[in-house]
Design an enzyme around this catalytic site. Sequence first.
Site, PDB file in Angstrom:
ATOM      1  N   MET A  30      45.703 -25.633  -6.086  1.00  0.00           N
ATOM      2  CA  MET A  30      43.823 -25.893  -6.143  1.00  0.00           C
ATOM      3  C   MET A  30      44.229 -25.874  -7.922  1.00  0.00           C
ATOM      4  O   MET A  30      43.430 -26.455  -8.641  1.00  0.00           O
ATOM      5  CB  MET A  30      43.450 -24.948  -6.283  1.00  0.00           C
ATOM      6  CG  MET A  30      42.593 -24.228  -5.040  1.00  0.00           C
ATOM      7  SD  MET A  30      41.399 -23.355  -4.893  1.00  0.00           S
ATOM      8  CE  MET A  30      41.868 -21.886  -5.592  1.00  0.00           C
ATOM      9  N   HIS A  34      51.519 -23.794 -12.348  1.00  0.00           N
ATOM     10  CA  HIS A  34      51.744 -22.735 -13.511  1.00  0.00           C
ATOM     11  C   HIS A  34      53.439 -22.778 -12.905  1.00  0.00           C
ATOM     12  O   HIS A  34      53.504 -23.335 -12.140  1.00  0.00           O
ATOM     13  CB  HIS A  34      51.377 -21.146 -13.609  1.00  0.00           C
ATOM     14  CG  HIS A  34      50.825 -20.512 -11.623  1.00  0.00           C
ATOM     15  ND1 HIS A  34      51.791 -20.659 -11.353  1.00  0.00           N
ATOM     16  CD2 HIS A  34      49.572 -20.359 -11.921  1.00  0.00           C
ATOM     17  CE1 HIS A  34      50.745 -19.764  -9.857  1.00  0.00           C
ATOM     18  NE2 HIS A  34      49.533 -20.377 -10.105  1.00  0.00           N
ATOM     19  N   ALA A  35      54.385 -21.795 -13.635  1.00  0.00           N
ATOM     20  CA  ALA A  35      55.601 -21.142 -12.893  1.00  0.00           C
ATOM     21  C   ALA A  35      55.553 -21.320 -11.424  1.00  0.00           C
ATOM     22  O   ALA A  35      56.501 -22.296 -10.912  1.00  0.00           O
ATOM     23  CB  ALA A  35      55.810 -20.557 -13.837  1.00  0.00           C
ATOM     24  N   HIS A  37      53.646 -22.597  -9.274  1.00  0.00           N
ATOM     25  CA  HIS A  37      53.457 -23.899  -8.235  1.00  0.00           C
ATOM     26  C   HIS A  37      54.565 -24.638  -8.422  1.00  0.00           C
ATOM     27  O   HIS A  37      55.391 -25.102  -7.531  1.00  0.00           O
ATOM     28  CB  HIS A  37      52.126 -24.893  -9.102  1.00  0.00           C
ATOM     29  CG  HIS A  37      50.796 -24.114  -8.633  1.00  0.00           C
ATOM     30  ND1 HIS A  37      50.131 -23.417  -9.797  1.00  0.00           N
ATOM     31  CD2 HIS A  37      50.328 -23.802  -7.090  1.00  0.00           C
ATOM     32  CE1 HIS A  37      48.875 -23.469  -9.323  1.00  0.00           C
ATOM     33  NE2 HIS A  37      48.640 -23.043  -7.949  1.00  0.00           N
ATOM     34  N   PHE A 184      52.618 -15.193 -11.637  1.00  0.00           N
ATOM     35  CA  PHE A 184      51.618 -15.984 -12.017  1.00  0.00           C
ATOM     36  C   PHE A 184      50.901 -16.043 -11.167  1.00  0.00           C
ATOM     37  O   PHE A 184      50.705 -16.470 -10.174  1.00  0.00           O
ATOM     38  CB  PHE A 184      53.029 -17.166 -12.543  1.00  0.00           C
ATOM     39  CG  PHE A 184      53.437 -17.121 -13.471  1.00  0.00           C
ATOM     40  CD1 PHE A 184      53.602 -17.541 -14.896  1.00  0.00           C
ATOM     41  CD2 PHE A 184      54.922 -17.008 -13.620  1.00  0.00           C
ATOM     42  CE1 PHE A 184      53.893 -17.785 -15.956  1.00  0.00           C
ATOM     43  CE2 PHE A 184      55.815 -17.208 -14.631  1.00  0.00           C
ATOM     44  CZ  PHE A 184      55.215 -17.165 -16.189  1.00  0.00           C
TER      45      PHE A 184
END
Length: 291
Positions: A30, A34-35, A37, A184
């Site tokens: 979505m 961040h890390a 993903h 995260f």
Amino acid sequence: MRFVTRIAELREHIAAIKNEGRTLGFVPTMGFLHAGHMELVAHARSENDAVVVSIFVNPLQFGQNEDLTRYPRDLERDSAMLSDAGVDILFAPSADEMYPRPMQTIVDVPSLGSELEGAVRPGHFAGVATVVTKLFNIIQPHAAYLGKKDYQQVMIIKRMVEDLAQPVRIVAVETVREADGLAFSSRNSYLTADERAAAVIVPKALDEAERLYNEGIDEPQALEAALTAFIAREPLAVAEVVAVRDPMTLKPLETLRDQSALVALFVRLGTTRLLDNRIIGRQGQTHSRAA
């Protein structure tokens, strides 16, 4: 990296990849990356010839009074991150492109989707299963990569793929955490400084669950009560779900003795809900249980 917003155009590019005999990995997101993903992207990149990432804030999985309109978005930043990571195609459709008319077809896995987070967010997982099915139909990947932080979501999608005979291999990737243990999450950006400091209670509660298990607690209800009390020590945290469940069925367990268990947490800090989980027990990632 190709930036695509239309289904028809995406299918053309996918067909070209498939015609070349290349394998295709897919990471559904979505956005507001961040890390965690990027770890999914790295796994997809390492196992496939080409990678597609989708960014779509799916309205079907948001209930009334949830954060659809304020969900964090930064498509330019996300696009740059994905390009640097070697992604081949970014698919970022509008809601009108994905749902040109109201959906009459819904995919649901009720036995799994009504438990845990689904109990406090009715209809959420039907929205997730529906959009993921549609994305699988559009992209037809060989493999899809999901984060274990969303354990219930992973289990639902795995069961959906099995039930519908969808030719997609589901790869669950370990949770990526910040230095203090907090997983995260795009929603971490909602937290105030005080809430962010308090959020460490979530991973600490998972550590506490493992400690109590290794000390010999074997009644699931007793462990749930102990973890609820542990989280309550943090004044800013409200435990909405504290559950010890069967890792496969997500149903309550009668005992923790000689088996693995899922510890699932759904904790609110201010207006922000954070979720996390851990498998403890015989087959979990734990030390040997104390005698």
